[in-house]
Scaffold this motif. Sequence first.
Motif, mmCIF file in Angstrom:
data_model
loop_
_atom_site.group_PDB
_atom_site.id
_atom_site.type_symbol
_atom_site.label_atom_id
_atom_site.label_comp_id
_atom_site.label_asym_id
_atom_site.label_seq_id
_atom_site.Cartn_x
_atom_site.Cartn_y
_atom_site.Cartn_z
ATOM 1 N N HIS A 14 0.874 -1.166 0.000
ATOM 2 C CA HIS A 14 0.000 0.000 0.000
ATOM 3 C C HIS A 14 0.916 1.223 0.000
ATOM 4 N N ILE A 15 0.416 2.344 -0.519
ATOM 5 C CA ILE A 15 1.258 3.530 -0.597
ATOM 6 C C ILE A 15 1.773 3.922 0.797
ATOM 7 N N ASP A 16 3.024 4.312 0.840
ATOM 8 C CA ASP A 16 3.698 4.745 2.074
ATOM 9 C C ASP A 16 4.071 3.621 3.037
ATOM 10 N N HIS A 17 3.866 2.387 2.654
ATOM 11 C CA HIS A 17 4.239 1.309 3.566
ATOM 12 C C HIS A 17 5.731 0.978 3.474
ATOM 13 N N GLY A 18 6.417 1.622 2.500
ATOM 14 C CA GLY A 18 7.873 1.505 2.497
ATOM 15 C C GLY A 18 8.482 0.766 1.326
ATOM 16 N N LYS A 19 7.739 0.659 0.234
ATOM 17 C CA LYS A 19 8.232 -0.074 -0.920
ATOM 18 C C LYS A 19 9.525 0.526 -1.481
ATOM 19 N N SER A 20 9.522 1.828 -1.727
ATOM 20 C CA SER A 20 10.709 2.445 -2.335
ATOM 21 C C SER A 20 11.907 2.394 -1.397
ATOM 22 N N THR A 21 11.653 2.638 -0.122
ATOM 23 C CA THR A 21 12.752 2.604 0.847
ATOM 24 C C THR A 21 13.366 1.205 0.890
ATOM 25 N N LEU A 22 12.515 0.205 0.873
ATOM 26 C CA LEU A 22 13.034 -1.161 0.907
ATOM 27 C C LEU A 22 13.809 -1.481 -0.376
ATOM 28 N N GLU A 40 18.391 9.277 -3.058
ATOM 29 C CA GLU A 40 17.208 8.831 -2.327
ATOM 30 C C GLU A 40 16.260 8.200 -3.338
ATOM 31 N N GLN A 41 15.772 7.047 -3.012
ATOM 32 C CA GLN A 41 14.734 6.407 -3.801
ATOM 33 C C GLN A 41 15.003 6.414 -5.294
ATOM 34 N N LEU A 42 15.980 5.593 -5.581
ATOM 35 C CA LEU A 42 16.489 5.511 -6.919
ATOM 36 C C LEU A 42 15.475 5.064 -7.961
ATOM 37 N N ARG A 52 5.310 13.384 -4.688
ATOM 38 C CA ARG A 52 4.059 12.815 -4.231
ATOM 39 C C ARG A 52 4.253 11.446 -3.591
ATOM 40 N N GLY A 53 5.475 10.994 -3.606
ATOM 41 C CA GLY A 53 5.752 9.711 -2.983
ATOM 42 C C GLY A 53 5.084 8.557 -3.696
ATOM 43 N N ILE A 54 4.868 8.684 -4.981
ATOM 44 C CA ILE A 54 4.265 7.575 -5.696
ATOM 45 C C ILE A 54 5.184 7.119 -6.800
ATOM 46 N N LEU A 133 6.952 -7.675 7.320
ATOM 47 C CA LEU A 133 6.437 -6.621 8.198
ATOM 48 C C LEU A 133 7.470 -5.514 8.239
ATOM 49 N N ASN A 134 7.100 -4.346 7.756
ATOM 50 C CA ASN A 134 8.045 -3.233 7.711
ATOM 51 C C ASN A 134 7.760 -2.255 8.854
ATOM 52 N N LYS A 135 8.680 -1.360 9.070
ATOM 53 C CA LYS A 135 8.569 -0.297 10.075
ATOM 54 C C LYS A 135 8.439 -0.830 11.495
ATOM 55 N N ILE A 136 9.112 -1.946 11.779
ATOM 56 C CA ILE A 136 9.030 -2.483 13.136
ATOM 57 C C ILE A 136 9.785 -1.598 14.133
ATOM 58 N N ASP A 137 10.543 -0.624 13.592
ATOM 59 C CA ASP A 137 11.226 0.305 14.505
ATOM 60 C C ASP A 137 10.256 1.293 15.141
ATOM 61 N N LEU A 138 9.076 1.452 14.550
ATOM 62 C CA LEU A 138 8.127 2.421 15.094
ATOM 63 C C LEU A 138 7.547 1.926 16.419
ATOM 64 N N PRO A 139 7.408 2.838 17.394
ATOM 65 C CA PRO A 139 6.820 2.438 18.674
ATOM 66 C C PRO A 139 5.398 1.892 18.490
ATOM 67 N N ALA A 164 11.017 -6.317 9.608
ATOM 68 C CA ALA A 164 12.019 -5.470 8.968
ATOM 69 C C ALA A 164 11.802 -3.999 9.262
ATOM 70 N N SER A 165 12.884 -3.265 9.097
ATOM 71 C CA SER A 165 12.768 -1.818 9.031
ATOM 72 C C SER A 165 13.633 -1.378 7.863
ATOM 73 N N ALA A 166 12.955 -0.962 6.809
ATOM 74 C CA ALA A 166 13.701 -0.517 5.626
ATOM 75 C C ALA A 166 14.517 0.708 5.983
ATOM 76 N N LYS A 167 13.949 1.525 6.850
ATOM 77 C CA LYS A 167 14.617 2.763 7.215
ATOM 78 C C LYS A 167 15.874 2.480 8.043
ATOM 79 N N ALA A 168 15.736 1.607 9.039
ATOM 80 C CA ALA A 168 16.859 1.342 9.931
ATOM 81 C C ALA A 168 17.756 0.212 9.413
HETATM 82 P P1 GDP Z 1 6.166 3.643 -0.677
HETATM 83 O O1 GDP Z 1 5.055 4.632 -0.942
HETATM 84 O O2 GDP Z 1 5.615 2.306 -0.342
HETATM 85 O O3 GDP Z 1 7.201 3.611 -1.761
HETATM 86 O O4 GDP Z 1 6.858 4.139 0.672
HETATM 87 P P2 GDP Z 1 8.227 4.888 0.884
HETATM 88 O O5 GDP Z 1 9.369 3.958 0.758
HETATM 89 O O6 GDP Z 1 8.244 6.125 0.057
HETATM 90 O O7 GDP Z 1 8.104 5.239 2.435
HETATM 91 C C1 GDP Z 1 7.064 6.056 2.927
HETATM 92 C C2 GDP Z 1 7.537 6.732 4.202
HETATM 93 O O8 GDP Z 1 7.765 5.758 5.219
HETATM 94 C C3 GDP Z 1 8.847 7.496 4.027
HETATM 95 O O9 GDP Z 1 8.771 8.675 4.789
HETATM 96 C C4 GDP Z 1 9.883 6.532 4.593
HETATM 97 O O10 GDP Z 1 11.002 7.208 5.119
HETATM 98 C C5 GDP Z 1 9.098 5.844 5.702
HETATM 99 N N1 GDP Z 1 9.594 4.494 5.979
HETATM 100 C C6 GDP Z 1 9.843 3.515 5.091
HETATM 101 N N2 GDP Z 1 10.282 2.414 5.723
HETATM 102 C C7 GDP Z 1 10.320 2.706 7.039
HETATM 103 C C8 GDP Z 1 10.682 1.969 8.213
HETATM 104 O O11 GDP Z 1 11.077 0.817 8.184
HETATM 105 N N3 GDP Z 1 10.547 2.628 9.400
HETATM 106 C C9 GDP Z 1 10.112 3.907 9.490
HETATM 107 N N4 GDP Z 1 10.025 4.457 10.684
HETATM 108 N N5 GDP Z 1 9.770 4.618 8.412
HETATM 109 C C10 GDP Z 1 9.870 4.034 7.196
#
Ligand code: GDP
Length: 606
Positions: A14-22, A40-42, A52-54, A133-139, A164-168
């Motif tokens: 889903h949008i913003d769930h972290g696809k590009s970051t991963l 960033e986000q090659l 727009r983050g899409i 499961l992404n963003k497990i670093d979030l509280p 996983a945490s794509a960010k961390a």
């Molecule tokens: P996409 O729309 O699925 O491509 O999502 P993005 O990769 O653009 O990520 C959306 C937002 O979530 C960005 O602000 C990222 O920095 C953030 N994000 C992605 N992965 C993680 C993660 O593992 N942890 C946290 N805290 N934020 C993340």
Amino acid sequence: YNSERIRNFSIIAHIDHGKSTLADRLLESTQTVALRDMEEQLLDNMDIERERGITIKLQAARVLYKSKKDGEIYVLNLIDTPGHVDFTYEVSRSLAACEGALLVVDASQGIEAQTLANVYLALENDLEIIPVLNKIDLPAADPDRVAEEIEETIGLDCTDIVHASAKAGIGIDDILESIVQKVPPPQANVDKPFRALIFDSYYDSYRGVIVFFRVVDGQVKKGDKLRFMASAAEHEVTELGVMTPKQVQVENLRAGEVGYICGSIKDVLDARVGDTMVLSKQFKEAKAADAPMKALPGYADSVPMVYCGLFPVDADDYESLRDSLGKLRLNDASLSYEPETSGAMGFGFRCGFLGLLHMEIINERLSREYNLDLIMTAPSVVYKVIHNGVEKTIEAPSKMPDVTRDHETLEPYVKMEILTPSEYNGAIIELGQERRGILIDIKYLTPTRSTIVYELPLGEVITDFFDQLKSRTKGYASMEYKILEYRASDLVRLDVKINYELATALATVVHRDNAQSMGRRLCASLKELIPRQMFKIPIQACIGVKVVASEHISPMRKDVLAKCYGGDISRKKKLLNKQAKGKKKMKSIGKVTVPQEAFMAVLKLD
Ligand code: GDP
Ligand code: MG
């Protein structure tokens, strides 16, 4: 080359769930991209996308990965997919080029509408789905709850789901390892005649069209002559390569591999997404042997579903608008446009888009990259009218005839799936009712989250449905839809007259039962949006000659002028002009200047 060591996969989310970051993390950790090269986000490489983050344009990347388990080196081809409903067809073709997909779910959010829509597409293409499961670093992350949600709603085994945490940078190795272990290698028939699936193409001003493809059977090399099955175009391969993600030339590409070609192809229409490439020679031989080659399944022409008018504010910009649309179309086979002349609006174009987002992107690029000041009319869907057995397609509301009993009118319907916290079920059903929706199903995914399925007219969706959904659910609901078919509806054309002049650009098509209330709301809204002028302006909504609603804008009060002391006429004029025009984009309809917002009035009714 060893097809057993190839893995072709996508990431769906889903949008913003972290696809590009991963995606970035995977590329980085396999060191295909030197860190200094790493933007960033090659994978999302258009400015508007990034803002727009899409993800709109598909790209692919090939990385080498040495498995920690068996010590072997694997070729991983990551094929990126666009992240929006308007581009479903392109998503489905990208997935068709893969054997597996990473399903990324934000552990603090859970499954959303796009998650499900993407899973359905992946299942249709028989992909192995690996949940992450992404963003497990979030509280706020609640991996156990979300894992359970995935098991219950999608039926995927989540016992050893990667946290996983794509960010961390957590869990990245586990993800790479599970791709190697779980995604099946391609079934590669190198000895069969060459066939490849096109999953993307774009226009490069130096090299012509660059085509991205997955080889399904056989092999291809530089110098081969290709035939594109759907377009029947033929081109010689002048360059052949892989994306690392930089383009690197190779000698040949074989079954199971992913790469690009170019061959002085001048038009993206020759090499459309979903088409099959074969070798001209083998194509001819097969035909001669009376065993014609078959295209790979799934090709579909993209059909514009949403149209709007684009008119330059300054009539002198018409030619440059035409040029700019031409340039954009080079890269975008699904954009269509035709000259349109409208009495009041002058010369412009009627443009067709896959959906609203596609429309907004094009409009934004025209103003940003080509510096064009445009008036855009409200989007509308394509209607059909059947009269005396003849079917006509109506791409602009003003072209809808005055319907009689002998006319049958049809409009496109969609199937919509909404995911929401259950407390908003009532609010959503109310919205569905207002938009002529047919409630198909309500299901509880978990005790607190439901999915609601509706069938409703696309015309009701492209007005502010998404905004309404968000505002009525405090932003918590998500939605996805797909086009079903045309269905009969009792539709009429609602005209707008401003100062007794027909404003064709403001015409809409509405259901007969809603025509009067729509007319009233439209007049009220236009009254607010059109600035006062020196004279009284009547505004009417009509069906044929019958006025169904009316309002008027009172003339500007004298005291505006009284503010200018002295009799400096030019100063008065200036002030009046300023009031009438502001710094806004305007068009004149008769004597009345109408601002851009008024052309969108129909989308923003109370
Ligand atoms: P996409 O729309 O699925 O491509 O999502 P993005 O990769 O653009 O990520 C959306 C937002 O979530 C960005 O602000 C990222 O920095 C953030 N994000 C992605 N992965 C993680 C993660 O593992 N942890 C946290 N805290 N934020 C993340
Ligand atoms: Mg993205």
